[in-house]
Design an enzyme around this catalytic site. Structure first.
Site, PDB file in Angstrom:
ATOM      1  CB  THR A  38      -0.858   0.029   1.292  1.00 14.21           C
ATOM      2  OG1 THR A  38      -1.489  -1.228   1.451  1.00 14.21           O
ATOM      3  CG2 THR A  38      -1.903   1.114   1.254  1.00 14.21           C
TER       4      THR A  38
ATOM      5  NE  ARG B 168      -8.479  -8.007   0.851  1.00 16.18           N
ATOM      6  CZ  ARG B 168      -7.475  -7.201   1.177  1.00 16.18           C
ATOM      7  NH1 ARG B 168      -6.862  -6.497   0.255  1.00 16.18           N
ATOM      8  NH2 ARG B 168      -7.077  -7.112   2.427  1.00 16.18           N
TER       9      ARG B 168
ATOM     10  N   GLY C 109      -9.955  -4.130   0.311  1.00 12.79           N
ATOM     11  CA  GLY C 109      -9.366  -3.966   1.636  1.00 12.79           C
ATOM     12  C   GLY C 109      -9.755  -2.630   2.255  1.00 12.79           C
TER      13      GLY C 109
ATOM     14  N   GLY D 277      -5.836  -5.711   5.703  1.00 16.51           N
ATOM     15  CA  GLY D 277      -6.986  -4.833   5.551  1.00 16.51           C
ATOM     16  C   GLY D 277      -8.242  -5.243   6.298  1.00 16.51           C
TER      17      GLY D 277
END
Lengths: 307, 307
Positions: free
Chosen positions: A175, A203, A205, A229
């Site tokens: 990230t 998915r 997060g 996450g």
């Protein structure tokens, strides 16, 4: 002109390369990239620019660097594409913009900012968000731009093992993010990610979730998170720090310690965050082995990876 | 067996039909549907079932009713489909599951629960979430199931006017939700919605966002929101109430008043929420003209639409 100090902090993910796997060449490359992104933010703030423009500039720089799992360096999903999430929030009026599961957009942070400034919405997803990006005439890139041999081999390895991994080989939570306080006293935060290698099922997060991965409020602090996450979503990490300051009177440092080193650790939530408060104090807590990070506080610039 | 009391509250959206447009027949239909959903939850709790099962049963009932904007009664998006969001959270371990932008799934609340119990993730979106629903063998329905003449004419009208509306004709924020405290002292919350009529760009509101539209924590309260989602996201409404209780020592009623009647009103965020605290107290604040709601507290059952 108000001569109050400005502050900025950035991160390129928590978890990081194990110290045993780090080489001087790699470390130099990461430090240089962090330095470049930090300077992009400082350049805005030095010219009396806004915290919002500073975090936008810093995150754009990190998205453009293939070393970090966001934008150009995003990991591969299960089907070999790249699905990116991003968010941005400005602390003076609590407005925000987020995008989730977008493919092909060069800079998801710029799309998140367009959602904030040019739509009536706070969160756009998937093909709809891409249509909005086209309507806003934001640049798109083809798959060659996002291709990276390291990411591709991580994906192939994950496919073989049928594993969904948070930036597999390097055990890093991929990230990027930035938080800033400008000389006008305004705060802003932004987070961007390429998600998990080999992820399936769409998915999402915490990165695009206001209150979880990103939050900014001039009365308290600006926060950008990186880590596992699901835990950050369920613990509403970013807003929790703001509430501990506003409702319980904790300092930024004490609130960060409470959330990252105590509450998240109790739940098994690995990761970290970067934070700046209304007075310009910076805090960069993490409970993982390291976190790619750089910050500028009280006129001093810093870059670090490990504790 | 612990003989502590149980409580449950449900909502079918805030804003509601203007009182001037309400007929006795319509009011009877809404009250009957709310009563049926409430009884589905009470039936679980009476048998010493869990709050999690109770909110699942109540929201499933509301999703199956074409009167409410969730599940079967979901509004039409810009391209004539139905994109639904849902979430569920259990207060004893802070686990949650959410889905966003799913089409064709009969009961999004059951998919959200499957995400919580059978995936490693907290939030799945769009086609990926639908693939997960198929893997879990959850029932799908074709577009005829979701067709509704009222919703269709609302969509046609919105298309003509090029407006994105929160349940247009009836000026209602279309969402359903439930919160409960079981006799074991556990809390749970769930929210489900069909979103905005004529919505474009994959807009996601607060319903699937933990901390914004839904939150549950045995130490404080369980919350399900309905209203103008963007404001609820940026104000992190559900977790804000929990934090005001935990960090500032407010009662549930005072925390609800602070957030719904003061903070949201200051920002222009119309809507409401349902809440139950750790002791079983119920609170149902809203700043709109009405909110479809029903609740069971201290052995008494109630149904209401207006103030």
């Amino acid at each position: 002109m108000n001569q109050a100090p400005f502050s900025i902090a950035i991160h390129g993910g928590a978890g990081t390369i194990l110290r045993t796997n780090m080489t001087p060449e790699k470390e130099h490359a990461y430090n240089s990239a962090l330095d470049q992104a930090l300077k992009a933010g400082i350049a805005v703030l030095t010219e009396a620019g806004t915290a919002l423009d500073a975090v936008t500039a810093a995150v754009t720089s990190l998205e453009n660097c293939p070393l970090f799992n966001a934008g150009r360096g995003s990991v591969f999903t299960h089907d070999g594409s790249h699905e990116m999430d991003a968010s941005i929030m400005t602390g003076h009026n609590l407005e925000s913009g987020s995008v989730a599961g977008v493919t092909g957009v060069r800079n998801p942070v710029l799309l998140a900012r367009a959602v904030m400034e040019k739509s009536e919405h706070a969160l756009l997803a998937s093909r709809g968000a891409e249509a909005f990006a086209r309507a806003m005439q934001l640049p798109f890139e083809d798959s060659a731009y996002f291709h990276n041999d390291l990411r591709h081999s991580q994906w192939q390895e994950a496919l073989r093992d049928d594993k969904i991994v948070l930036d597999h080989t390097e055990k890093k939570f991929g990230t990027v993010g930035a938080v800033a306080r400008d000389i006008h006293g305004n705060l802003a935060a932004s987070t961007s990610t390429g998600g998990m290698t080999n992820k399936k099922w769409g998915r999402i997060g915490d990165s695009p979730i206001i209150g979880a991965g990103t939050y900014a409020n001039n009365a308290t602090c600006a926060i950008s998170c990186t880590g596992h996450g699901e835990y950050f979503i369920q613990s509403v990490v970013a807003y929790d720090i703001s509430c501990l300051m506003e409702y319980k009177g904790l300092t930024l440092a004490d609130a960060c310690h409470e959330v990252v080193r105590k509450k998240l650790v109790q739940r098994g939530g690995e990761g970290g965050l970067i934070a700046v408060d209304h007075a310009g104090n910076v805090c960069l807590p993490f409970n993982s082995e390291g976190m790619y990070r750089a910050w500028y506080e009280a006129g001093q610039q810093h870059v670090a990876i490990y504790r």
